[in-house]
Design a protein around this motif. Structure first.
Motif, mmCIF file in Angstrom:
data_model
loop_
_atom_site.group_PDB
_atom_site.id
_atom_site.type_symbol
_atom_site.label_atom_id
_atom_site.label_comp_id
_atom_site.label_asym_id
_atom_site.label_seq_id
_atom_site.Cartn_x
_atom_site.Cartn_y
_atom_site.Cartn_z
ATOM 1 N N ARG A 25 0.838 -1.216 0.000
ATOM 2 C CA ARG A 25 0.000 0.000 0.000
ATOM 3 C C ARG A 25 0.863 1.253 0.000
ATOM 4 O O ARG A 25 0.566 2.234 -0.694
ATOM 5 N N VAL A 26 1.947 1.214 0.774
ATOM 6 C CA VAL A 26 2.849 2.368 0.841
ATOM 7 C C VAL A 26 3.506 2.616 -0.517
ATOM 8 O O VAL A 26 3.590 3.760 -0.986
ATOM 9 N N LEU A 27 3.963 1.545 -1.168
ATOM 10 C CA LEU A 27 4.640 1.712 -2.451
ATOM 11 C C LEU A 27 3.681 2.170 -3.536
ATOM 12 O O LEU A 27 4.049 2.989 -4.398
ATOM 13 N N VAL A 28 2.452 1.672 -3.516
ATOM 14 C CA VAL A 28 1.438 2.124 -4.472
ATOM 15 C C VAL A 28 1.186 3.621 -4.303
ATOM 16 O O VAL A 28 1.090 4.374 -5.286
ATOM 17 N N ALA A 29 1.104 4.066 -3.046
ATOM 18 C CA ALA A 29 0.881 5.490 -2.782
ATOM 19 C C ALA A 29 2.080 6.324 -3.185
ATOM 20 O O ALA A 29 1.935 7.415 -3.762
ATOM 21 N N ALA A 30 3.283 5.837 -2.894
ATOM 22 C CA ALA A 30 4.491 6.585 -3.233
ATOM 23 C C ALA A 30 4.637 6.743 -4.742
ATOM 24 O O ALA A 30 4.957 7.838 -5.247
ATOM 25 N N ILE A 31 4.392 5.685 -5.479
ATOM 26 C CA ILE A 31 4.545 5.714 -6.939
ATOM 27 C C ILE A 31 3.382 6.425 -7.608
ATOM 28 O O ILE A 31 3.539 7.082 -8.651
ATOM 29 N N GLY A 32 2.197 6.331 -7.016
ATOM 30 C CA GLY A 32 1.008 6.909 -7.644
ATOM 31 C C GLY A 32 0.357 5.930 -8.596
ATOM 32 O O GLY A 32 -0.279 6.334 -9.580
ATOM 33 N N SER A 33 0.509 4.627 -8.317
ATOM 34 C CA SER A 33 -0.103 3.615 -9.171
ATOM 35 C C SER A 33 -1.618 3.772 -9.178
ATOM 36 O O SER A 33 -2.221 4.086 -8.152
ATOM 37 N N GLY A 34 -2.222 3.543 -10.347
ATOM 38 C CA GLY A 34 -3.657 3.701 -10.492
ATOM 39 C C GLY A 34 -4.021 4.785 -11.485
ATOM 40 O O GLY A 34 -5.190 4.976 -11.812
ATOM 41 N N HIS A 35 -3.009 5.484 -12.011
ATOM 42 C CA HIS A 35 -3.205 6.541 -13.007
ATOM 43 C C HIS A 35 -2.121 6.385 -14.066
ATOM 44 O O HIS A 35 -0.962 6.121 -13.727
ATOM 45 N N PRO A 36 -2.456 6.510 -15.362
ATOM 46 C CA PRO A 36 -1.457 6.266 -16.416
ATOM 47 C C PRO A 36 -0.236 7.172 -16.346
ATOM 48 O O PRO A 36 0.823 6.813 -16.864
ATOM 49 N N LEU A 37 -0.363 8.326 -15.706
ATOM 50 C CA LEU A 37 0.774 9.241 -15.557
ATOM 51 C C LEU A 37 1.349 9.218 -14.147
ATOM 52 O O LEU A 37 2.270 9.978 -13.841
ATOM 53 N N GLY A 64 6.070 8.102 -9.624
ATOM 54 C CA GLY A 64 6.309 7.208 -10.749
ATOM 55 C C GLY A 64 6.370 7.992 -12.052
ATOM 56 O O GLY A 64 6.043 9.188 -12.098
ATOM 57 N N GLY A 65 6.746 7.323 -13.116
ATOM 58 C CA GLY A 65 6.906 8.012 -14.402
ATOM 59 C C GLY A 65 5.975 7.532 -15.485
ATOM 60 O O GLY A 65 6.184 7.838 -16.663
ATOM 61 N N GLY A 66 4.937 6.754 -15.144
ATOM 62 C CA GLY A 66 3.976 6.342 -16.142
ATOM 63 C C GLY A 66 4.462 5.256 -17.077
ATOM 64 O O GLY A 66 3.889 5.053 -18.150
ATOM 65 N N ASN A 67 5.516 4.546 -16.702
ATOM 66 C CA ASN A 67 6.048 3.459 -17.512
ATOM 67 C C ASN A 67 6.632 2.425 -16.558
ATOM 68 O O ASN A 67 7.133 2.781 -15.487
ATOM 69 N N ALA A 68 6.610 1.154 -16.958
ATOM 70 C CA ALA A 68 7.083 0.095 -16.064
ATOM 71 C C ALA A 68 8.544 0.252 -15.672
ATOM 72 O O ALA A 68 8.964 -0.240 -14.621
#
Length: 360
Positions: free
Chosen positions: A35-47, A53-57
């Motif tokens: 959950r922490v990593l998802v929040a830090a990266i901003g996973s859940g949005h293409p950008l 995160g940078g919107g790419n794997a």
């Protein structure tokens, strides 16, 4: 409620980038950690608009470091692949490009002290159990990021980071050839299933109606291709003993074709639901091992070196990558002892990433 601040070092490692954390600064249990990593990266949005995160794997990867309790290693490197849009975190694989930044990050974090002009750091990849030695340039006991090394997929030049991978065979499945075969057929496609640094399903590009020289954009726009790849990958994953891999990024998928730019072989690598813009360090070792192994899908596409160590040059969408493989061959049997690559890394930023209330 206030947000939670977690210190991080933001680094480019090879052709990937992402946050590097001290493992002790993060939750121990994997559910909360995810959950922490998802929040830090901003996973859940293409950008990844609400995270870093940078919107790419290749820009939603995370490294977590700690001093190792293993007498053979200095640093434990725990990796996580965070999905760009699906809010998922995969702790199964490792990443060799992000690994390129582990040595410098360990010094930046104070986990390792520089030792002379070059500091050798022994790293244990927690996810796979592999041991890697990283050689970091540290003149005057300071990390050097500038230099003359160049890797395709990264602009400019930088100080080299030498990586020597050991104990990479069977890290995920327990076997060099997890199905016991050099060639299997899934959905009428011949593949080689191999586990060296990264479990992979490898096919000839021509068997999927491709040349093997397509651009990343052309590959990513080919929805029928990805549907076929996923069908083959899931069937192969079951046969490799990995169970249902529909929600896992492993095994990865690779394509081979005859070389056309002076390399040993042409390659395309999938992460697996998008095409890699360059080449994964772990995947490069597996593909190079496939080239060296008689009777695989690589046979007939290229001329494999017979003497060890061998330099395998993999052509990829942004250029090429060299893998130096130390191996032993007895007729048709081969033993992979180690593989070496040169990457570069750079510290981009450092500070605190803010985790919204209620996540921890």
């Amino acid at each position: 409620m206030t947000q939670t601040a977690i210190p991080f070092w933001f680094m480019r490692g090879g052709t990937s980038r992402g946050p590097y954390f001290l493992r002790s600064d993060l939750p121990e249990d994997l559910e909360t950690l995810a959950r922490v990593l998802v929040a830090a990266i901003g996973s859940g949005h293409p950008l990844n608009i609400d995270g870093i995160g940078g919107g790419n794997a290749v820009t939603t990867k995370v490294a977590m470091l700690s001093r190792s309790k293993d007498s053979n290693a200095d640093i434990d490197y725990f990796f996580a692949q965070v999905g760009v849009e699906d809010g998922q975190v995969d702790f199964k694989p490792t990443c060799g490009n992000i690994l390129s930044g582990v040595g410098p990050a360990a010094i930046e974090m104070g986990l390792v002290k520089p030792r002379g002009e070059t500091t050798a750091i022994r790293i244990r990849a927690v996810n796979t159990g592999a041991l890697i030695e990283a050689k970091v340039q540290t003149p005057g006991d300071n990390i050097r990021y500038d230099g003359v090394a160049r890797i395709d997929g990264v602009p400019g030049r930088a100080a080299p980071v030498g990586l020597q991978f050991m104990g990479t065979v069977g890290g995920a499945t327990g076997a060099f050839l997890p199905t016991g075969n050099r060639i299997d057929v899934f959905d009428d496609v011949e593949v080689t299933c191999m586990d060296v640094a990264m479990p992979m399903v490898i096919a000839r590009a021509q068997d999927l109606g491709l040349t093997g020289y397509e651009t990343v954009t052309e590959l990513n726009d080919n929805k029928a291709l990805f549907s076929r790849i996923e069908t083959v990958r899931r069937l192969a994953g079951e046969a490799m003993g990995m169970g249902d891999v529909s929600k896992s990024v492993t095994p990865k998928f690779g394509l081979l074709a005859a070389p056309r730019a002076g390399g040993t072989i042409a390659t395309r690598y999938f992460m697996p639901w998008t095409a890699h813009p360059t080449m994964a360090v772990t995947g490069a070792q597996c593909l190079a091992s496939c080239v060296l192994t008689p009777g695989t899908v690589a046979e007939g596409l290229c001329s494999a070196p017979s003497e060890s160590p061998a330099t395998i040059v993999l052509e990829h969408p942004s250029g090429s990558i060299d893998v130096v493989v130390d191996f032993e061959r007895d007729r048709r049997d081969i033993t992979i002892r180690s593989a070496g690559l040169v990457r570069t890394a750079r510290l981009l930023a450092r500070g605190d990433v803010m985790i919204p209330p209620g996540v921890i």
